[in-house]
Design a protein around this motif. Structure first.
Motif, PDB file in Angstrom:
ATOM      1  N   SER A 108       0.594  -1.081  -7.371  1.00  0.00           N
ATOM      2  CA  SER A 108       0.330  -0.769  -5.970  1.00  0.00           C
ATOM      3  C   SER A 108      -0.539  -1.861  -5.334  1.00  0.00           C
ATOM      4  O   SER A 108      -1.337  -2.504  -6.012  1.00  0.00           O
ATOM      5  CB  SER A 108      -0.363   0.580  -5.851  1.00  0.00           C
ATOM      6  OG  SER A 108      -1.702   0.481  -6.276  1.00  0.00           O
ATOM      7  N   GLY A 109      -0.360  -2.059  -4.056  1.00  0.00           N
ATOM      8  CA  GLY A 109      -1.169  -3.037  -3.322  1.00  0.00           C
ATOM      9  C   GLY A 109      -0.946  -4.438  -3.841  1.00  0.00           C
ATOM     10  O   GLY A 109       0.190  -4.881  -4.000  1.00  0.00           O
ATOM     11  N   ASP A 110      -2.033  -5.134  -4.125  1.00  0.00           N
ATOM     12  CA  ASP A 110      -1.971  -6.448  -4.750  1.00  0.00           C
ATOM     13  C   ASP A 110      -2.259  -6.285  -6.245  1.00  0.00           C
ATOM     14  O   ASP A 110      -3.165  -5.539  -6.614  1.00  0.00           O
ATOM     15  CB  ASP A 110      -3.019  -7.387  -4.117  1.00  0.00           C
ATOM     16  CG  ASP A 110      -2.952  -8.758  -4.736  1.00  0.00           C
ATOM     17  OD1 ASP A 110      -2.210  -9.602  -4.205  1.00  0.00           O
ATOM     18  OD2 ASP A 110      -3.604  -8.999  -5.785  1.00  0.00           O
TER      19      ASP A 110
ATOM     20  N   THR B  73      -2.755  -5.692  -0.035  1.00  0.00           N
ATOM     21  CA  THR B  73      -3.685  -4.737  -0.649  1.00  0.00           C
ATOM     22  C   THR B  73      -4.025  -3.593   0.312  1.00  0.00           C
ATOM     23  O   THR B  73      -4.152  -3.813   1.519  1.00  0.00           O
ATOM     24  CB  THR B  73      -4.981  -5.436  -1.120  1.00  0.00           C
ATOM     25  OG1 THR B  73      -5.836  -4.444  -1.691  1.00  0.00           O
ATOM     26  CG2 THR B  73      -5.725  -6.140   0.008  1.00  0.00           C
TER      27      THR B  73
ATOM     28  N   ALA C  30      -6.772  -2.349   0.526  1.00  0.00           N
ATOM     29  CA  ALA C  30      -8.135  -2.607   0.994  1.00  0.00           C
ATOM     30  C   ALA C  30      -8.147  -3.275   2.373  1.00  0.00           C
ATOM     31  O   ALA C  30      -9.139  -3.209   3.089  1.00  0.00           O
ATOM     32  CB  ALA C  30      -8.883  -3.471  -0.006  1.00  0.00           C
TER      33      ALA C  30
ATOM     34  N   PRO D  12       0.779  -1.242   0.000  1.00  0.00           N
ATOM     35  CA  PRO D  12       0.000   0.000   0.000  1.00  0.00           C
ATOM     36  C   PRO D  12       0.808   1.288   0.000  1.00  0.00           C
ATOM     37  O   PRO D  12       0.262   2.342  -0.306  1.00  0.00           O
ATOM     38  CB  PRO D  12      -0.833  -0.116   1.277  1.00  0.00           C
ATOM     39  CG  PRO D  12      -0.041  -1.011   2.168  1.00  0.00           C
ATOM     40  CD  PRO D  12       0.668  -1.967   1.268  1.00  0.00           C
TER      41      PRO D  12
ATOM     42  N   ALA E 276      -7.611   7.428  -1.689  1.00  0.00           N
ATOM     43  CA  ALA E 276      -8.209   7.212  -0.379  1.00  0.00           C
ATOM     44  C   ALA E 276      -9.058   5.952  -0.363  1.00  0.00           C
ATOM     45  O   ALA E 276      -9.593   5.531  -1.389  1.00  0.00           O
ATOM     46  CB  ALA E 276      -9.066   8.412   0.000  1.00  0.00           C
TER      47      ALA E 276
HETATM   48  N1  SAH Z   1      -4.128  -2.812  -6.393  1.00  0.00           N
HETATM   49  C1  SAH Z   1      -4.343  -1.767  -5.414  1.00  0.00           C
HETATM   50  C2  SAH Z   1      -5.563  -0.932  -5.744  1.00  0.00           C
HETATM   51  C3  SAH Z   1      -5.466  -0.200  -7.065  1.00  0.00           C
HETATM   52  S1  SAH Z   1      -6.841   0.815  -7.414  1.00  0.00           S
HETATM   53  C4  SAH Z   1      -4.420  -2.391  -4.024  1.00  0.00           C
HETATM   54  O1  SAH Z   1      -4.494  -3.613  -3.897  1.00  0.00           O
HETATM   55  O2  SAH Z   1      -4.364  -1.642  -3.052  1.00  0.00           O
HETATM   56  C5  SAH Z   1      -6.316   2.365  -6.789  1.00  0.00           C
HETATM   57  C6  SAH Z   1      -7.111   2.744  -5.561  1.00  0.00           C
HETATM   58  O3  SAH Z   1      -6.629   2.043  -4.431  1.00  0.00           O
HETATM   59  C7  SAH Z   1      -6.992   4.192  -5.155  1.00  0.00           C
HETATM   60  O4  SAH Z   1      -7.881   4.997  -5.880  1.00  0.00           O
HETATM   61  C8  SAH Z   1      -7.361   4.138  -3.691  1.00  0.00           C
HETATM   62  O5  SAH Z   1      -8.747   4.032  -3.504  1.00  0.00           O
HETATM   63  C9  SAH Z   1      -6.741   2.820  -3.283  1.00  0.00           C
HETATM   64  N2  SAH Z   1      -5.405   2.972  -2.693  1.00  0.00           N
HETATM   65  C10 SAH Z   1      -4.281   2.356  -3.078  1.00  0.00           C
HETATM   66  N3  SAH Z   1      -3.243   2.686  -2.273  1.00  0.00           N
HETATM   67  C11 SAH Z   1      -3.738   3.531  -1.350  1.00  0.00           C
HETATM   68  C12 SAH Z   1      -3.185   4.207  -0.232  1.00  0.00           C
HETATM   69  N4  SAH Z   1      -1.898   4.083   0.095  1.00  0.00           N
HETATM   70  N5  SAH Z   1      -3.999   4.988   0.504  1.00  0.00           N
HETATM   71  C13 SAH Z   1      -5.288   5.120   0.203  1.00  0.00           C
HETATM   72  N6  SAH Z   1      -5.878   4.504  -0.847  1.00  0.00           N
HETATM   73  C14 SAH Z   1      -5.116   3.709  -1.606  1.00  0.00           C
END
Ligand code: SAH
Length: 255
Positions: free
Chosen positions: A89-91, A119, A121, A13, A230
């Motif tokens: 980003s994230g997963d 993720t 999330a 994240p 966010a």
């Molecule tokens: N693959 C990512 C999500 C990609 S979609 C995951 O698993 O996290 C992009 C969205 O993810 C952003 O619009 C936001 O809603 C959320 N997001 C990703 N990183 C974030 C962070 N550090 N802080 C807040 N929201 C984040």
């Protein structure tokens, strides 16, 4: 010539130490690194000196580099025999079109591997002191996109069904639709007093959290100048935010 390979790697994240050991190894061996806007750019420092870095960062509603072109970049470099790391980003498979990229890579006959990531999330909530489930508050969680696809007039999310569930609702890409989202949930019977948190830049050092209820969150977001990226969190687990926000506690004890 020997064909290369594409690794779809989850960067986590934001806090760079949340990348997996395998993900970091991939970066250390990358000939080409293709990365997004939300990936913490400090991770690029772990790439070898010869590594070519390609920024395909996307804004939420305009795309500087179209998806088709991103897919081409991945496939073409791999066909030149390079180790291509697609850092997401994230997963990689939670929104962000990771699945589409993987499909294209496979269809082009390129070898690939996926390295899951933390993720936002789930892990993003964690850094705001919000456990996504809790025996007393939520026995399920539901992750949805708040973004309406331009090519789809109809809202793809069944807010009526979601409103009837007790579980935590986590909305990604929802800031610009916050009013619609909160209205729909109230309209279909979620209590207007249901706690809501918005976590901006989760797990980064500029993380910021604002809280309210379904009733007032639009107003709060306006006053507090909420901006993407966010996470919107709807549910009783938000009540734990103050108590469990370890990032805030750490900041206080080191101040
Ligand atoms: N693959 C990512 C999500 C990609 S979609 C995951 O698993 O996290 C992009 C969205 O993810 C952003 O619009 C936001 O809603 C959320 N997001 C990703 N990183 C974030 C962070 N550090 N802080 C807040 N929201 C984040």
């Amino acid at each position: 010539m020997m064909s290369g390979k594409v690794w779809l790697v989850g960067a986590g994240p934001g806090d760079i130490s949340l990348i997996t050991v395998k993900g970091l190894d991939c970066i250390k061996n990358a000939d080409v690194l293709v990365y997004d806007r939300l990936v913490n750019h400090e991770l690029l420092n772990y790439a070898p000196a010869h590594c070519e870095k390609v920024n395909v960062g996307k804004e939420s509603d305009h795309h500087p580099i179209p998806q088709i072109q991103i897919n081409q970049i991945l496939v073409e470099y791999a066909k030149q025999g390079k180790n291509v790391v697609r850092l997401k980003s994230g997963d990689p498979y939670v929104f962000g079109r990771g699945g589409e990229e993987a499909q294209e890579i496979v269809e082009q006959g390129v070898v690939f591997e996926v390295v899951p990531g933390v993720t936002s999330a789930i892990g993003g909530l964690t850094y705001a002191g919000i456990p996504v489930t809790h025996r007393d508050y939520a026995s399920s969680f539901h992750v949805v996109t708040g973004h309406l696809r331009a090519d789809k007039a109809k809202d793809p999310i069944n807010w009526q069904a979601l409103a009837q569930l007790e579980g935590t609702i986590v909305i990604l890409m929802g800031v610009s639709n916050l009013e619609h989202i909160s209205n729909e949930l109230i309209r279909y019977g979620k209590a207007a007093t249901t706690p809501v948190a918005i976590v901006m830049w989760a797990s980064r050092n500029n993380q910021r959290v604002v809280t309210g209820t379904l009733q007032n969150i639009v107003q709060v977001a306006k006053e507090q100048q909420v901006k993407p990226p966010a996470l919107i969190v709807v549910g009783e687990v938000v009540r734990l935010h103050k108590l469990l926000d370890f990032t805030q506690l750490l900041a206080e004890t080191t101040a």
